[in-house]
Design a protein around this motif. Structure first.
Motif, PDB file in Angstrom:
ATOM      1  N   ARG A   1       0.838  -1.211   0.000  1.00 32.62           N
ATOM      2  CA  ARG A   1       0.000   0.000   0.000  1.00 32.62           C
ATOM      3  C   ARG A   1       0.864   1.249   0.000  1.00 32.62           C
TER       4      ARG A   1
ATOM      5  N   GLU B   1       1.994   1.983  -3.495  1.00 29.90           N
ATOM      6  CA  GLU B   1       0.917   2.560  -4.300  1.00 29.90           C
ATOM      7  C   GLU B   1       0.727   4.037  -3.992  1.00 29.90           C
ATOM      8  N   ARG B   2       0.731   4.372  -2.710  1.00 33.48           N
ATOM      9  CA  ARG B   2       0.574   5.762  -2.309  1.00 33.48           C
ATOM     10  C   ARG B   2       1.765   6.591  -2.767  1.00 33.48           C
TER      11      ARG B   2
END
Length: 294
Positions: A270, A273-274
């Motif tokens: 995650r 992705e951020r």
């Protein structure tokens, strides 16, 4: 032991010897570099003034991502290895990064580091994000053909205010990068003592490392032999979190190496992705204010 800049030099020399074409001797050797390094250290002055006030009492050092779970250990070819998450920066975003660097008088590395600092920032209070980085001491032409660990660890403190834009953050990263370059021959332990007054030489005032790897050179030809480079992971993470960036075919190949006892694979995925979203926003519109939430 050597650095990334040594690999193409070593391979070229190895291929020349293998193919019966001994390369011209380089009069400047790693031993000479070590001798000169002592001279550079003796001539260095003003370290305390250079780094005075660079770190606040409570810097931000690491992101708060998911608690440890089963590590995500799949490599770029599907092989299993150390906890490491691979991801790509596509050509469109990579071109935006390079254009942003050109417009702002910075470098692609500084844009990547700025996006990382913005990602680590949390809340709406003034904060200083502390990143570690590696400085390649190959600024002299004679050093380009030397094989050895011509590297030094340094700090990138990035002070960020609640209303700062990416452009403001880029300026801070640029200033910190230039300070790190000016101190490139100073042992990291001396820099740590200058900013923290810590006597413990093992103390490291950062948890997150960001490294721009040199572009991969084509593997030289070995007569009658087919060769390929294979990356070997030693299964360790020297810092809690390390972002590696390597220029690759118009884009960038990146990875997040992490300590499995501190981070989990789901949280790291995650985070990647951020990070890509923050990097794209930073490169496309550096004048925009940074988001206050992680």
């Amino acid at each position: 032991m050597c650095d990334g800049g040594s690999l193409p030099v070593f391979l070229r020399q190895l291929a020349d010897h293998y193919n019966g074409r001994p390369p011209a001797a380089n009069p400047y050797t790693y031993a000479q570099y070590c001798v000169d390094e002592h001279t550079w250290l003796a001539d260095a002055t003003g370290l305390a003034d250079e780094w005075h006030g660079a770190l606040p009492a409570r810097p931000v050092t690491a992101p708060d991502v998911a608690a440890p779970t089963t590590p995500l250990v799949e490599g770029p070819d599907g092989a299993q290895g150390a906890p490491r998450h691979w991801f790509d920066v596509d050509e469109r975003t990579a071109e935006a990064v390079r254009e942003c660097a050109g417009r702002t008088g910075t470098t692609p590395f500084m844009v990547f580091a700025t996006a990382l600092a913005a990602l680590l920032r949390g809340g709406d209070t003034p904060q200083t994000i502390v990143l570690g980085t590696l400085i390649a001491n190959r600024d002299h032409p004679a050093l380009q053909d030397v094989v050895g660990p011509l590297l030094n660890v340094s700090l990138l403190p990035v002070p960020l205010g609640p209303t700062d834009s990416f452009h403001d953050a880029l300026k801070h990263v640029r200033d910190s990068s230039l300070r790190a370059y000016r101190s490139r021959y100073t042992p990291f332990q001396q820099v740590v003592r200058a900013v923290t007054h810590e006597a413990d030489p093992t103390h490291t005032p950062f948890d997150v490392m960001v490294v721009m790897q040199p572009p991969a050179d084509p593997t030289p030809d070995f007569d009658g032999v087919t060769t390929e480079l294979t990356e070997i992971d030693n299964g360790t993470s020297p810092y809690p979190l390390t972002l590696d960036i390597e220029p690759r075919a118009g884009g960038y190949r990146c990875s997040l190496r992490y300590a499995a006892d501190r981070y989990g694979g789901t949280g790291i995925a995650r985070l990647a992705e951020r990070y890509l979203k923050v990097l794209a926003a930073c490169a496309a519109s550096p004048e925009e204010a940074m988001e206050g939430e992680r």
